[in-house]
Write an enzyme that holds these catalytic residues in place. Structure first.
Site, PDB file in Angstrom:
ATOM      1  N   SER A 145       0.879  -1.173   0.000  1.00 34.12           N
ATOM      2  CA  SER A 145       0.000   0.000   0.000  1.00 34.12           C
ATOM      3  C   SER A 145       0.911   1.216   0.000  1.00 34.12           C
ATOM      4  O   SER A 145       2.091   1.120   0.381  1.00 34.12           O
ATOM      5  CB  SER A 145      -0.846   0.004   1.279  1.00 34.12           C
ATOM      6  OG  SER A 145      -1.448   1.265   1.475  1.00 34.12           O
ATOM      7  N   TYR A 158      -1.942  -0.846  10.341  1.00 31.71           N
ATOM      8  CA  TYR A 158      -1.983  -1.168   8.904  1.00 31.71           C
ATOM      9  C   TYR A 158      -0.688  -0.680   8.246  1.00 31.71           C
ATOM     10  O   TYR A 158      -0.064  -1.418   7.477  1.00 31.71           O
ATOM     11  CB  TYR A 158      -3.206  -0.495   8.277  1.00 31.71           C
ATOM     12  CG  TYR A 158      -3.393  -0.750   6.797  1.00 31.71           C
ATOM     13  CD1 TYR A 158      -3.801  -1.995   6.311  1.00 31.71           C
ATOM     14  CD2 TYR A 158      -3.182   0.269   5.866  1.00 31.71           C
ATOM     15  CE1 TYR A 158      -3.996  -2.219   4.956  1.00 31.71           C
ATOM     16  CE2 TYR A 158      -3.379   0.053   4.506  1.00 31.71           C
ATOM     17  CZ  TYR A 158      -3.784  -1.191   4.051  1.00 31.71           C
ATOM     18  OH  TYR A 158      -3.969  -1.407   2.704  1.00 31.71           O
TER      19      TYR A 158
HETATM   20  N1  LIG Z   1      -8.520  -0.789  -2.120  1.00 31.20           N
HETATM   21  C1  LIG Z   1      -7.604   0.044  -1.737  1.00 31.20           C
HETATM   22  O1  LIG Z   1      -7.839   1.235  -1.723  1.00 31.20           O
HETATM   23  C2  LIG Z   1      -6.228  -0.450  -1.333  1.00 31.20           C
HETATM   24  C3  LIG Z   1      -5.210   0.505  -1.204  1.00 31.20           C
HETATM   25  C4  LIG Z   1      -3.943   0.062  -0.861  1.00 31.20           C
HETATM   26  C5  LIG Z   1      -3.688  -1.279  -0.672  1.00 31.20           C
HETATM   27  N2  LIG Z   1      -4.698  -2.187  -0.813  1.00 31.20           N
HETATM   28  C6  LIG Z   1      -4.379  -3.587  -0.611  1.00 31.20           C
HETATM   29  O2  LIG Z   1      -4.816  -4.326  -1.726  1.00 31.20           O
HETATM   30  C7  LIG Z   1      -5.084  -5.667  -1.330  1.00 31.20           C
HETATM   31  C8  LIG Z   1      -6.430  -6.080  -1.886  1.00 31.20           C
HETATM   32  O3  LIG Z   1      -7.411  -5.241  -1.334  1.00 31.20           O
HETATM   33  P1  LIG Z   1      -8.813  -4.881  -2.018  1.00 31.20           P
HETATM   34  O4  LIG Z   1      -8.907  -3.410  -2.053  1.00 31.20           O
HETATM   35  O5  LIG Z   1      -9.018  -5.675  -3.249  1.00 31.20           O
HETATM   36  O6  LIG Z   1      -9.756  -5.325  -0.825  1.00 31.20           O
HETATM   37  P2  LIG Z   1     -10.957  -6.370  -0.770  1.00 31.20           P
HETATM   38  O7  LIG Z   1     -11.451  -6.316   0.627  1.00 31.20           O
HETATM   39  O8  LIG Z   1     -11.878  -6.124  -1.880  1.00 31.20           O
HETATM   40  O9  LIG Z   1     -10.176  -7.747  -1.040  1.00 31.20           O
HETATM   41  C9  LIG Z   1      -9.337  -8.346  -0.086  1.00 31.20           C
HETATM   42  C10 LIG Z   1      -9.555  -9.836  -0.148  1.00 31.20           C
HETATM   43  O10 LIG Z   1      -8.711 -10.463   0.813  1.00 31.20           O
HETATM   44  C11 LIG Z   1      -9.469 -11.493   1.425  1.00 31.20           C
HETATM   45  N3  LIG Z   1      -8.992 -11.787   2.765  1.00 31.20           N
HETATM   46  C12 LIG Z   1      -9.123 -11.025   3.881  1.00 31.20           C
HETATM   47  N4  LIG Z   1      -8.627 -11.667   4.948  1.00 31.20           N
HETATM   48  C13 LIG Z   1      -8.181 -12.866   4.498  1.00 31.20           C
HETATM   49  C14 LIG Z   1      -7.576 -13.976   5.128  1.00 31.20           C
HETATM   50  N5  LIG Z   1      -7.342 -13.999   6.447  1.00 31.20           N
HETATM   51  N6  LIG Z   1      -7.253 -15.057   4.368  1.00 31.20           N
HETATM   52  C15 LIG Z   1      -7.488 -15.056   3.041  1.00 31.20           C
HETATM   53  N7  LIG Z   1      -8.069 -14.026   2.376  1.00 31.20           N
HETATM   54  C16 LIG Z   1      -8.407 -12.945   3.113  1.00 31.20           C
HETATM   55  C17 LIG Z   1     -10.896 -10.962   1.485  1.00 31.20           C
HETATM   56  O11 LIG Z   1     -11.848 -12.009   1.635  1.00 31.20           O
HETATM   57  C18 LIG Z   1     -11.009 -10.205   0.178  1.00 31.20           C
HETATM   58  O12 LIG Z   1     -11.584 -10.993  -0.846  1.00 31.20           O
HETATM   59  C19 LIG Z   1      -5.016  -5.684   0.202  1.00 31.20           C
HETATM   60  O13 LIG Z   1      -3.782  -6.260   0.595  1.00 31.20           O
HETATM   61  C20 LIG Z   1      -5.082  -4.212   0.565  1.00 31.20           C
HETATM   62  O14 LIG Z   1      -4.447  -3.940   1.791  1.00 31.20           O
HETATM   63  C21 LIG Z   1      -5.973  -1.797  -1.135  1.00 31.20           C
END
Ligand SMILES: NC(=O)c1ccc[n+]([C@@H]2O[C@H](COP(=O)([O-])OP(=O)(O)OC[C@H]3O[C@@H](n4cnc5c(N)ncnc54)[C@H](O)[C@@H]3O)[C@@H](O)[C@H]2O)c1
Length: 258
Positions: A145, A158
């Protein structure tokens, strides 16, 4: 479009916002996929949608055994492992550090940091072995991130977990620089995925103000589109970026540069 024809990819967090978009992109580009997420009908439905190119393996990424299972599945189903996208993750609500519950902090560290450690611990030997046997290099993309490279006030645990992912990424990249595996971290700012929208929804009546503050911090004054983030992921996974390792790629509308 990058060509992933015949390459085997492990993708965690596969039913999330970035995960689903990435799965479809890799499948369209010819990859075979081991998709993982917390066991759910959505995971099976996604694998069905992608047909014979994808298999679903449910499980919790904070369980080290899952990562071992994902690597074994790639080898037994597809006979190879080329790429791993370590994308599963959670975020905690915004709160001052002293008010962050210890259990919540442990959970975020277990999933966001330890989950990536367990994943790479299982993936690196398999990727190295393929390189030794075939000369073909592999790639790991850890989804960190922008909170992995700059401060994230009120999201301290985080940010700590994501800074940790960047540390793991850089260290593994150097360990494996001459062993056929590139390791990079993708560092997005907020994009419109369920993680971001749920996070904003939890602000309740202050939702509009929370979103406005988020956008205000970004020089481009908007959130990222999911496809803009996936473009960065594909770039890092693409064998064409063969001289890129140990890097963080900020897909953040300029946030980390300001
Ligand atoms: N969306 C944003 O703005 C953003 C920004 C920076 C970083 N990220 C990172 O991107 C990655 C994906 O996030 P996203 O935005 O698609 O979020 P999201 O919540 O849509 O997807 C995250 C997925 O991870 C799965 N997950 C959560 N805990 C888990 C566990 N213990 N075991 C297995 N799977 C698990 C969830 O079920 C979900 O499907 C994450 O690592 C997040 O920190 C997202």
């Amino acid at each position: 479009m990058a060509d992933f024809q015949g390459r085997a990819v492990i993708l965690t967090g596969a039913t999330g916002g970035f995960g689903q978009a990435a799965a479809r992109h890799f499948a369209k580009a010819g990859a075979k996929l081991v998709l993982s997420d917390l066991g759910s009908e959505r995971l099976d439905a996604l694998a069905d949608e992608l047909g014979g190119q994808a298999i679903a393996v449910g499980g919790d990424i904070s369980d080290p055994e899952l990562s071992e299972r994902l690597v074994k599945k790639a080898l037994s189903e597809f006979g190879r492992l080329d790429i791993a996208i370590n994308n599963a993750g959670i975020v905690h609500d915004m709160m001052p550090l002293p008010r962050t519950p210890i259990e919540e902090a442990r959970k975020v560290i277990d999933i966001d940091l330890m989950g990536v450690f367990y994943a790479m611990r299982a993936q690196l030997p398999a990727l190295e072995q393929r390189f030794r046997e075939t000369g073909e290099t592999g790639a790991i993309v850890n989804v960190a991130s922008v909170a992995g490279v700059v401060a994230a006030p009120m999201l301290s645990v985080y940010a700590a977990a994501k800074h940790g992912v960047v540390g793991l990424t850089k260290s593994a990249a150097i360990e494996y620089a001459r062993r056929g595996v590139r390791v990079n971290a993708l560092c997005p700012s907020f994009a419109r995925t369920p993680m971001a929208t749920d996070f904003l929804d939890r602000a309740g009546k202050d939702r509009a103000a929370a979103e406005a503050a988020m956008v205000q911090a970004i020089p481009m004054r908007r959130l990222a589109e999911v496809e803009e983030v996936i473009a960065g992921m594909i770039y890092l996974a693409d064998p064409a970026s063969s001289f890129v390792t140990g890097q963080t790629l900020q897909v953040d509308g300029g946030l980390s540069a300001s």
